[in-house]
Design an enzyme around this catalytic site. Structure first.
Site, PDB file in Angstrom:
ATOM      1  CD  GLU A 185      -0.210   0.976   3.618  1.00 22.91           C
ATOM      2  OE1 GLU A 185      -0.068   2.123   2.927  1.00 22.91           O
ATOM      3  OE2 GLU A 185      -0.508   0.870   4.508  1.00 22.91           O
ATOM      4  NE  ARG A 218      -6.186  -5.007  11.335  1.00 27.96           N
ATOM      5  CZ  ARG A 218      -7.080  -4.625  10.507  1.00 27.96           C
ATOM      6  NH1 ARG A 218      -7.416  -3.243  10.506  1.00 27.96           N
ATOM      7  NH2 ARG A 218      -7.633  -5.496   9.715  1.00 27.96           N
ATOM      8  CB  CYS A 246       9.454  -2.108  -3.372  1.00 31.22           C
ATOM      9  SG  CYS A 246      10.228  -0.464  -3.958  1.00 31.22           S
ATOM     10  CG  HIS A 276      11.253  -2.855  -7.761  1.00 35.85           C
ATOM     11  ND1 HIS A 276      10.061  -2.690  -6.761  1.00 35.85           N
ATOM     12  CD2 HIS A 276      11.423  -4.226  -7.738  1.00 35.85           C
ATOM     13  CE1 HIS A 276       9.708  -4.056  -6.188  1.00 35.85           C
ATOM     14  NE2 HIS A 276      10.861  -4.927  -6.752  1.00 35.85           N
ATOM     15  CG  ASP A 332      10.710  -7.913  -5.441  1.00 35.66           C
ATOM     16  OD1 ASP A 332      10.162  -7.119  -4.458  1.00 35.66           O
ATOM     17  OD2 ASP A 332      10.482  -7.581  -6.600  1.00 35.66           O
TER      18      ASP A 332
END
Length: 282
Positions: A52, A77, A82, A120, A137
């Protein structure tokens, strides 16, 4: 006169609460630094901690400090993208006895031929007693992402859970040819991202993280993204569009009615408790 000098010990690096992390991903007894354990840990992580980007939507770059990651992804929560996900995983793997090197990749999926910057984060993992390196990953946030760590070997198909992946080599003007991760999606092999084995360090990720979260041209600033693989499907929420893709390739999609329904879906289907003050893009 004799001069005296004093030395100050450097502050100790923060340590991950490994017990809490392993409990969070449902693998409290996984303590062996083996290839099987690596695959089990990465699958458990990616199916337990959602992807998220709520912090960028709030206008800030998420902290990559280990205590903050633990508070957010392990004890709270929440999920992350990444840099958060793979920084947390790297700390856990090192605590378990794996050797981990951070890498950075250029995302290709969805680029339509455009040359994107390298943004990334992924991990190169060495397993004690094995010559073969693995790629782990847990933060790609796409249906073509890895569900388990896989060996870094070219032209070999891997089945990680229900997904199919392979690495291919591609000529490159740098010091080594590119490694390209491909996923079998929609009946064909599709490039996901390309990388080399040049190590990337924590300060590099801090810069990339800030750019990704705060650049006005970054999609993470303007669009809600949440992803979560489950036992039988992959959930993807982009804006107000919820897509459920099943392992047999079938999918269904629906538009959520309003912000209240988006918040409810984040809580119920993704396990995310939205932070106070979150205003969803219109």
């Amino acid at each position: 006169m004799t001069k005296t000098t004093t030395t100050t010990d450097a502050p100790a690096e923060p340590r991950l609460d490994l017990d809490a992390y392993l409990t969070r991903i449902g693998r409290p007894d996984e303590r062996r630094p083996s290839a099987a354990a690596l695959r089990a840990l990465t699958f458990a992580h990616v199916t337990s901690i959602p992807f998220e980007n709520l912090d960028p939507l709030l206008g800030s770059a998420p902290s990559l400090a280990l205590p903050d990651l633990e508070a957010k992804l392990v004890r709270g929560r929440r999920g992350g993208y990444c840099y958060e996900q793979n920084t947390l995983l790297a700390a856990a793997l090192r605590a378990l006895g794996f050797q981990v090197t951070g890498l950075v990749a250029r995302v290709r999926v969805g680029a339509r031929g455009a040359l994107r910057p390298r943004t990334h984060m992924l991990l190169l993992v060495e397993v004690p007693g094995e010559e073969q390196s693995y790629v782990a990953d847990v933060g790609f946030g796409h249906i073509g992402g890895l569900l388990e760590a896989v060996p870094l070997v070219a032209d070999t198909e891997f089945h990680d859970g229900p997904r199919r992946h392979r690495f291919v080599r591609e000529p490159h003007h740098g010091l080594e040819d590119l490694w390209v991760l491909q996923a079998f999606v929609g009946g064909e092999w599709e490039d996901q991202y390309a990388f080399t084995r040049e190590p990337c360090e924590h300060p590099d990720y801090e810069v990339i993280n800030w750019h990704t979260a705060t650049n006005p041209r970054s999609p993470f600033q303007h669009t809600l993204y949440a992803q979560r693989p489950t036992d039988d499907r992959h959930l993807a929420l982009v804006g107000r569009t919820l897509t459920e893709t099943y392992h047999d390739g079938t999918s269904k999609q629906r538009q959520l009615a309003d912000d209240d329904e988006v918040m409810a879906v984040l809580r119920a289907d993704f396990g995310i408790e939205p932070p106070e003050g979150l205003q969803l893009p219109s």
